[in-house]
Scaffold this motif. Structure first.
Motif, PDB file in Angstrom:
ATOM      1  N   SER A  59      -0.761   5.996   1.168  1.00 51.64           N
ATOM      2  CA  SER A  59      -1.860   5.048   1.094  1.00 51.64           C
ATOM      3  C   SER A  59      -1.316   3.660   0.771  1.00 51.64           C
ATOM      4  N   HIS A  60      -2.072   2.650   1.144  1.00 47.21           N
ATOM      5  CA  HIS A  60      -1.693   1.274   0.813  1.00 47.21           C
ATOM      6  C   HIS A  60      -1.646   1.099  -0.692  1.00 47.21           C
ATOM      7  N   THR A  61      -2.649   1.671  -1.361  1.00 46.97           N
ATOM      8  CA  THR A  61      -2.738   1.518  -2.806  1.00 46.97           C
ATOM      9  C   THR A  61      -1.468   2.007  -3.491  1.00 46.97           C
ATOM     10  N   ALA A  62      -1.034   3.212  -3.136  1.00 49.09           N
ATOM     11  CA  ALA A  62       0.141   3.758  -3.810  1.00 49.09           C
ATOM     12  C   ALA A  62       1.393   2.971  -3.449  1.00 49.09           C
ATOM     13  N   SER A  63       1.441   2.408  -2.235  1.00 51.10           N
ATOM     14  CA  SER A  63       2.638   1.654  -1.888  1.00 51.10           C
ATOM     15  C   SER A  63       2.659   0.301  -2.608  1.00 51.10           C
ATOM     16  N   LEU A  64       1.495  -0.243  -2.919  1.00 48.41           N
ATOM     17  CA  LEU A  64       1.453  -1.502  -3.677  1.00 48.41           C
ATOM     18  C   LEU A  64       1.631  -1.256  -5.169  1.00 48.41           C
ATOM     19  N   ALA A  65       0.965  -0.224  -5.665  1.00 47.78           N
ATOM     20  CA  ALA A  65       0.920   0.015  -7.114  1.00 47.78           C
ATOM     21  C   ALA A  65       2.118   0.834  -7.553  1.00 47.78           C
ATOM     22  N   GLY A  66       3.294   0.211  -7.556  1.00 52.18           N
ATOM     23  CA  GLY A  66       4.498   0.873  -8.054  1.00 52.18           C
ATOM     24  C   GLY A  66       4.466   0.910  -9.571  1.00 52.18           C
ATOM     25  N   ASP A  67       5.508   1.461 -10.160  1.00 50.38           N
ATOM     26  CA  ASP A  67       5.516   1.622 -11.616  1.00 50.38           C
ATOM     27  C   ASP A  67       5.311   0.304 -12.345  1.00 50.38           C
TER      28      ASP A  67
ATOM     29  N   GLN B  27       4.061  -2.531 -11.296  1.00 50.24           N
ATOM     30  CA  GLN B  27       2.761  -3.144 -11.029  1.00 50.24           C
ATOM     31  C   GLN B  27       1.677  -2.525 -11.909  1.00 50.24           C
ATOM     32  N   VAL B  28       1.799  -1.231 -12.147  1.00 53.04           N
ATOM     33  CA  VAL B  28       0.829  -0.574 -13.025  1.00 53.04           C
ATOM     34  C   VAL B  28       0.997  -1.090 -14.462  1.00 53.04           C
TER      35      VAL B  28
END
Lengths: 204, 459
Positions: B256-264, B266-267
């Motif tokens: 998903s785009h979300t998981a590819s953007l929201a790396g460790d 970024q969270v």
């Protein structure tokens, strides 16, 4: 991880008060024409082998005539042969607006997190997004929106901002209440008087 | 209820286990540092052979000490730590700091689990292992095993510093020593086997001698626990955080785009933003932000007044304000304009940045600061003092320091230069006036101050 069925996603969204644009699976060009019923439609190929639908040319927008619909069905199904199993979906055409992505994932450390970003084709290019851990309240939602570089583009008035904030809070509730690994609502099209969720991707 | 760290930070009695007569040994340096910092509690050395070390009576065994100890600092090789901890538990020691390395960080998970089990069984909080331990400038405790000549120690202040890494910790500590704001507590927690970053954060949240917390972390032991503390701590005091390890090597392919953007990272960043942490991007940022956060009051708004004695520096600072998303340049009120026009020589342009010209001395600064102090259109003041100019000398410093005691708005100074400037900067910093050697650092510090109080006051 497996991709959930599109309409299962639609149902889940509805349960949390989130509406999405009207959609139907179709198995032939005739069926698509019947669903369009004279209105402009969008046609897409859905397959868990294709993350970037528009980049891979798996989306046909603003199909108005029967002829356009037939030829789009032909070319999309031809492209989809390498993506089996796949499905073809048609949707009402959104009137257009600003595209955002609203997403979520289960972080191994912190649990459910929600994401808001400039959406559509700009997601990867500008990487303008904000993340919060769920659940979020309206203050968190407001600060998410404000923290984007594109905040002023996305929310051009206060009504619009309030609407997006409410939507974020609903998605956060849905994320907390659902056992899912990843979620993409991309794009969500923000209009002056509402929003259209035009794509739903849920991974379990 | 969190872990009480008082017996570690402010112990009435301490035993150094592994104290040695060999000046190169860790146990020797720790004992030496306790003596050097003027620790006033009871000090015991534990050593199998010696009668006394550095004039401190040595015992062969912790059980020989006939009183209940607040703290045991353990500096012996890892394989012997479990047995010694067991002895500490039996002797009723209240807490321990295990500086020894050689546990989970090198794959010795079982050995670490063993010492956690012992500490839990005796309800004896343990800091470490693999850590530098603690400094408490007020209690004069110092468990660092770094020789004094290698590392300057900060004076007494209100900033407390938590570090996962020992090396980054000692570097930052050395940098803090060069600043005027001082230190309250330093806690290096290493492997976080028993006491983790959330416990420490919670303890410092309730510590009256801590007004600002700075932290260097690479990871978090328990995410949910951290969030619970994060939610509370920034409502009480600012926390400046530097997170090491931002780029994740070999991140998994995502669907998903979300998981590819929201790396460790970024969270982490999202969580820091959500709970009002001040995010540092570099070691220096920790100091820049802490300096203003610890000394300056909450601003009423985001409008910046700038006073300068050099046109260029004024322009660069104005630009820096323009680059931020949070701050904007103030405009002088009509009343201030009239007042300044009357009192300033004709060559001074009455606008912001207010350029007092190169011949400006203390009097012109006094007039300018007083006007901005009383101007309702101005929320924060940046004073640029370039000491290379003909007019600027200690007279300017004296006026600014005087105002510091008499102003309710945030006011910081930009002063750039070598020796002559440094002397004046030190005078101002020691008086609690934050001084920056870069316009962009100064402006970022005010932006972070504004952001923090904006978050804190959020309804």
């Amino acid at each position: 991880m497996t991709l959930s069925d599109y309409f299962e996603g639609e149902k889940l969204l509805k349960k949390y008060g989130i509406s999405s644009i009207r959609s139907w699976y179709v198995s032939s060009a005739e069926e698509a024409i019947k669903r369009a019923d004279g209105n402009p439609i969008v046609m897409k190929v859905i397959s868990d082998k294709a993350l970037h639908k528009s980049k891979s040319g798996l989306v046909a927008l603003d199909l108005k005539t029967d002829k356009e619909i037939s030829s789009a069905f032909k070319s999309l199904t031809a492209k989809a042969q390498t993506l089996k199993p796949y499905k073809v979906i048609v949707q009402e055409m959104s009137k257009g607006g600003i595209e955002v992505i609203i997403g979520g994932k289960t972080d191994p450390q912190f649990g459910k997190v929600i994401l808001l970003g400039l959406g559509g084709i700009y997601v990867e290019a500008f990487k303008d997004f904000a993340i919060r851990v769920c659940p979020i309240d309206d203050k968190d939602a407001g600060s998410m929106i404000d923290s984007l570089r594109s905040a002023e583009v996305i929310t051009y008035n206060s009504e619009n901002k309030r609407m997006l904030g409410e939507l974020l809070v609903k998605v956060s509730k849905m994320l907390n209440g659902t056992d899912l690994k990843e979620l993409d609502l991309n794009p969500v099209i923000l209009r002056k008087d509402g929003y259209d969720v035009v794509d739903i991707r849920i991974l379990k | 209820m969190g872990v009480d760290l008082r017996s570690m930070l402010n112990p009435k009695s301490v035993a150094i286990i592994g104290a040695s007569q060999n000046p190169e040994k860790v146990g020797h340096i720790i004992l030496q540092n306790y003596i050097n910092s003027g620790y006033a509690g009871k000090l015991f050395a534990i050593n199998k052979d010696a009668e006394s070390i550095l004039g401190v009576k040595a015992y062969r065994h912790i059980g020989e000490i006939k009183e209940r100890l607040d703290l045991a600092v353990i500096a012996i090789p890892a394989p012997f730590v479990p047995q010694v901890l067991e002895e500490c538990g039996k002797a009723g020691v209240r807490s321990t700091i295990v500086v020894t390395a050689g546990f989970e960080e090198i794959g010795q998970k079982e050995l670490q689990d063993q010492i956690v089990e012992i500490s839990e069984r005796y309800k004896m909080p343990m800091l470490g292992p693999n850590c530098l331990g603690v400094i408490d400038t007020r209690a004069r405790t110092d468990t660092l095993f770094l020789p004094t000549y290698k590392l300057s120690k900060p004076g007494v202040g209100y900033v407390s510093f938590i570090s996962q890494s020992g090396a980054a910790g000692s570097t930052i500590l050395d940098l803090i020593a060069g600043e005027g704001f001082g230190l309250s507590k330093f806690i290096s927690y290493g492997n976080a086997a028993y006491i983790d970053e959330s416990d420490i954060l919670e303890y410092l949240m309730n510590d009256d001698d801590t007004k600002v917390i700075i932290m260097y972390i690479e990871g978090i032991k328990n995410g949910k626990k951290f969030i619970e503390v994060a939610r509370k701590v920034t409502k009480k005091k600012p926390v400046v955080v530097l997170k090491g390890g931002r780029t994740s090597v070999g991140q998994q392919a995502t669907l998903s785009h979300t998981a590819s953007l929201a790396g460790d990272y970024q969270v982490y960043e999202g969580i820091f933003q959500q709970f009002g942490f001040t995010i540092a991007n570099d070691l220096n940022d920790l100091l820049y932000y802490a300096k203003t956060l610890v000394s300056e009051p909450a601003p009423k708004g985001n409008r910046i007044g700038i006073i300068t004695n050099g046109g260029g520096a004024g322009v660069i600072t104005t630009d820096a304000v323009g680059y931020t998303r949070e701050l904007k340049l103030a405009e002088l009120s009509d009343k201030s304009k009239q007042l300044l026009r009357k009192k300033m020589p004709p060559l001074v342009n009455i606008r912001i940045p207010l350029d007092l010209a190169g011949d400006a001395g203390g009097d012109r600064y006094e007039t300018a600061v007083a006007a901005m102090r009383d101007d309702p259109n101005i929320d924060m003041i940046i004073v640029i003092a370039l000491f290379q100019t003909p007019g600027a000398d200690s007279g300017v410093v004296a006026k600014l320091v005087h105002f510091k005691a008499d102003i309710e708005k945030p006011m910081i100074v930009i002063s750039i230069g070598a020796e002559y400037t440094q002397i004046h900067n030190r005078m101002m910093e020691e008086s609690g006036l934050p001084v920056y050697d870069s316009p962009s650092a100064a402006v970022k510090a005010l932006a972070e101050l504004y952001k923090y109080y904006n978050y804190k006051g959020r309804k």
